[in-house]
Design an enzyme around this catalytic site. Structure first.
Site, short mmCIF file in Angstrom:
data_model
loop_
_atom_site.label_atom_id
_atom_site.label_comp_id
_atom_site.label_asym_id
_atom_site.label_seq_id
_atom_site.Cartn_x
_atom_site.Cartn_y
_atom_site.Cartn_z
CG ASP A 199 10.61 3.67 -0.49
OD1 ASP A 199 10.50 2.92 -1.46
OD2 ASP A 199 10.78 4.90 -0.57
CG ASP A 248 13.40 2.21 -5.46
OD1 ASP A 248 13.12 3.39 -5.70
OD2 ASP A 248 14.46 1.66 -5.79
CD GLU A 261 7.81 5.36 -10.17
OE1 GLU A 261 8.48 6.16 -10.84
OE2 GLU A 261 8.29 4.32 -9.69
CG HIS A 264 12.85 10.18 -2.99
ND1 HIS A 264 11.67 9.68 -3.48
CD2 HIS A 264 13.79 9.23 -3.22
CE1 HIS A 264 11.88 8.48 -4.00
NE2 HIS A 264 13.16 8.18 -3.85
CG ASP A 265 14.72 9.51 -6.83
OD1 ASP A 265 15.78 9.70 -6.22
OD2 ASP A 265 14.18 8.40 -6.92
#
Length: 579
Positions: free
Chosen positions: A133, A235, A289, A355-356
C-alpha cells in the site's frame, strides 16, 4: 454525510499494483491491455492481508510482519500468487497506518525493515508476489514535510500541502470524510492559515500541483521497487488532484462526493507523469480503483494508449449491499455493464470485500449458521469465475462474519468514533447509527484472523487490539483444515479451477436468464471451451432458465454434495463444462 455513504466512497482508496523488477530491466508488455492478451496480472488471484489483524508474533496484541512470515506456507496453500499488504510504514496510527509519517520505514508495531526483508524473501521463495500500500493523497501531520510546512509561510515545504491564508477570508467549504465536524479546512494559529484534509485532521492532503512533491513521491516508489517489491496500491489517489483556486461548490455537494472530489484537475497528467518517471521503467501492473464518475473516466485511466494505468477497480458493485438486502437484478446489471464496457479494451478487477468493508458473507451472503457456509462458497464461486483479476480479503476464505458489536466501546474505527461524537453533538439518531454500524463498520472486517479455537483464536498470546469475534470456536482455520467440505477447502478448489482453466480468466462473459431475480447465470467461453456458471443468491430453491441442456455437461465444482440440474438449492453454486 452518513457514514454508510463515506464507506462506499473511500472503501479502499485507489489501487495501484505493480509487479516491479529492477529499474534497469527492460519492461515487458507494460502497456498491452487488450482483454485477450495474456498477462500475469490478469491471471493473478490477489489475497489481501490486513497486517494488524492477521497474526501476532510477539504477544503485544497487534499483528506484525513476523506473524505473516510464520504463515506463508498457509498463504501458499490457498493457491493465490499475489499478496496485497495494507500499510506498514511508520505512522502515529490515527487511521491504522493510512497516516504515514515516514514512507521509507516500518511502523514499530509491525517490526523492522529487516523483518520486512525476511517477509519479502519468504514470499518470493514461494512464488508469491508482494504488493504494498502507498498512501500519497495525504500524509500524517507528524510527517517531517508537514512539520516543516506549518512552521512558517516561507518554509521550502510550505507548498507540499494545501494552505489558505486567513487574510484571504475563510476558504470555500470542503467536506471531510473523517472529521468530527466534517470540515476539511483546519485552522493553524502559528501561520494564521487553514490546511486541507479530506480525511482526518491528522491526514493533511498533499499538493500534487507542486513538482517537488511529485518528485519526492516518485523517489519513494523507486526506493521500494528497487528493494524488490512487486507492487504498490495508491490509496485514495483519485482525490489527489484539486482545483487549487478552491471555488465554491453547490450546497450539499457532498451528496455527490465523487463528482466534485474524484478525477479532478490534472489527475491524468499526474498519472502520465508517474507512468513516465516510474511505471514505464518497471514491469508493472497498475490498478485504478475509484475509477471516476463514468465508464469514460475509467477508460481514460486504463486504456493502453493513454500511458497511465492498466486495470480498473470500480466501486459500484461493492456498494450495492445494504442492511435491508439488495436486488440481484441490480447486482447483475452492474457487473454486466462493467464487463461489457471493457470487453474489447482495458481490464477489470473483481471484488466484493476489503479492509474498508464489513465481511463478505454478512453483506452479500447469509451469515445465519444454516446458510453461512453455502452462501460463502457461492460468493467465492462468483469472484473466481468472472472475467477480471479477483481480489479476496483475508478471513473470507473461512467464511468469517461480522463482529456483532453492540456498543460504541467495542469499536476502534476512527471515522465511526468521530461520527458517533458528531451525532451526539448534533442530536442525531444514535441507536440507528449503531444498528447500521453492526452491518457496515470497517471493524467488522478487521477483527483478528481466526486461526484456531484457543484463546483469542490463536491470533495473539496477549490482549488483542480489537475484540475477536465470539464465533471463533466454531469458525477457524484449524477446524476447516480437517474438513474437506469446509469454506477454506472449497476456496482452494475454486482457486485451482480458475488457475487451471484460462477460460475463467480470459473467456467471453455472456449473461443468461437476465430477468431472473434469484439466479445469476452466465457462460465463459474462449478457444472452443465453454463453461456455465449457475449461482442461486437466495435462501430458497430457484430455477435457472438458461435454455442449455445439461445432460451432457460435466459438473466441475459445486458447493453441495448432491448437485446437478437447473433447479438450485438455497445458495447453490455450480460450474459446468459444456464443451
Amino acid at each position: 454525510m452518513p457514514i454508510h455513504k463515506l464507506l462506499s466512497i473511500c472503501a479502499a482508496g485507489c489501487l495501484l499494483l505493480a509487479n516491479c523488477k529492477q529499474a534497469d530491466d527492460k519492461p515487458k508488455n507494460i502497456q498491452k491491455n487488450n482483454p485477450g492478451e495474456q498477462q500475469w496480472w490478469k491471471e493473478a488471484v490477489v489475497y489481501q492481508i490486513y497486517p494488524r489483524s492477521f497474526k501476532d508474533s510477539d504477544g503485544d496484541g497487534i499483528g506484525d510482519l513476523k506473524g505473516i512470515t510464520s504463515e506463508l506456507d498457509y498463504i501458499k496453500s490457498l493457491g493465490v500468487n499475489t499478496v496485497w499488504l495494507n500499510p506498514v510504514y511508520s505512522s502515529p496510527n490515527d487511521d491504522n497506518g493510512y497516516d504515514v509519517s515516514d514512507y521509507r520505514n516500518i511502523m514499530k508495531d509491525f517490526g523492522t525493515i529487516q523483518d520486512f526483508d525476511a517477509l519479502l524473501k519468504g514470499m518470493h521463495s514461494r512464488g508469491i508476489k508482494l504488493v504494498m500500500d502507498l498512501v500519497v493523497n495525504h500524509s500524517s501531520d507528524e510527517h517531517e514535510w508537514f512539520k516543516q510546512s506549518k512552521s512558517s509561510r516561507d518554509n521550502p515545504y510550505r507548498n507540499y500541502y494545501h494552505w489558505w491564508n486567513e487574510e484571504q477570508g475563510k476558504p470555500a467549504y470542503r467536506y471531510s470524510l473523517f472529521d468530527i465536524n466534517h470540515d476539511a479546512w483546519r485552522y493553524d494559529s502559528l501561520t494564521r492559515s487553514y490546511y486541507l484534509h479530506y480525511f482526518s485532521r491528522k491526514q493533511p492532503d498533499l499538493n500534487w500541483e507542486n513538482p517537488k512533491l511529485r518528485k519526492e513521491i516518485y523517489d519513494i516508489m523507486r526506493f521500494w521497487a528497487d528493494k524488490g517489491i512487486d507492487g504498490f496500491r495508491l490509496d485514495a489517489f483519485q482525490f489527489a488532484a484539486k482545483d487549487t483556486t478552491f471555488p465554491a461548490f453547490p450546497k450539499h455537494f457532498e451528496k455527490n462526493f465523487n463528482q466534485y472530489y474524484g478525477v479532478q484537475g490534472n489527475l491524468h497528467g499526474y498519472l502520465q507523469e508517474m507512468n513516465k518517471e516510474v511505471l514505464s521503467k518497471y514491469n508493472v501492473m497498475s490498478v485504478a480503483e475509484g475509477s471516476g464518475n463514468t465508464l469514460e473516466d475509467a477508460h481514460n485511466m486504463v486504456d493502453a494508449d493513454r500511458h497511465e494505468l492498466n486495470m480498473a477497480y470500480a466501486f459500484e458493485g461493492v456498494s450495492i449491499a445494504q442492511p435491508n438486502g439488495y436486488s440481484l437484478l441490480h447486482f447483475k446489471d452492474v457487473f454486466t455493464k462493467w464487463d461489457s464496457a471493457f470487453a474489447q479494451k482495458g481490464w477489470l478487477s473483481i471484488f466484493l470485500a476489503n479492509h474498508d468493508q464489513a465481511r463478505l458473507v454478512s453483506r452479500f451472503g447469509n451469515d445465519n449458521p444454516q446458510y453461512r457456509e453455502v452462501s460463502s462458497k457461492m460468493l467465492t464461486t462468483f469472484l473466481m469465475s468472472m472475467r477480471g483479476t479477483p481480489y479476496y480479503y483475508n478471513g473470507d476464505e473461512l467464511g468469517m462474519t461480522n463482529a456483532g458489536f453492540t456498543k460504541i466501546e467495542d469499536y476502534k474505527d476512527m471515522p465511526t468514533l468521530n461520527e458517533y461524537k458528531h451525532l451526539k453533538q448534533t442530536g442525531g439518531d444514535i441507536p440507528a447509527f449503531l444498528k447500521r454500524q453492526q452491518f457496515e463498520c470497517r471493524d467488522n472486517g478487521r477483527t483478528p484472523f481466526q486461526w484456531d479455537n484457543t484463546a483469542n483464536a490463536g491470533f495473539t498470546k496477549g490482549a488483542p487490539w480489537l475484540k475477536v469475534n465470539a464465533n471463533y470456536t466454531a469458525i477457524n482455520k484449524a477446524a476447516q483444515e480437517k474438513d474437506p467440505n469446509s469454506c477454506l477447502n472449497y476456496f482452494r478448489k475454486m482457486v485451482k479451477l480458475r488457475n487451471d482453466n484460462k477460460v475463467l480468466v480470459y473467456g467471453k462473459y455472456t449473461l443468461l436468464d437476465k430477468a431472473n431475480p434469484d439466479v445469476y447465470a452466465y457462460t465463459r467461453e474462449t478457444g472452443g471451451t465453454k463453461m456455465l456458471v449457475l449461482l442461486n443468491f437466495k435462501n430458497k430453491p430457484a430455477t435457472a432458465n438458461t435454455g442449455i441442456n445439461l445432460s451432457k455437461a460435466k459438473l466441475l465444482i459445486s458447493n453441495y454434495a448432491k448437485a446437478g440440474g437447473t433447479t438450485l438449492q438455497p445458495y447453490e453454486a455450480a460450474v459446468y463444462q459444456l464443451n
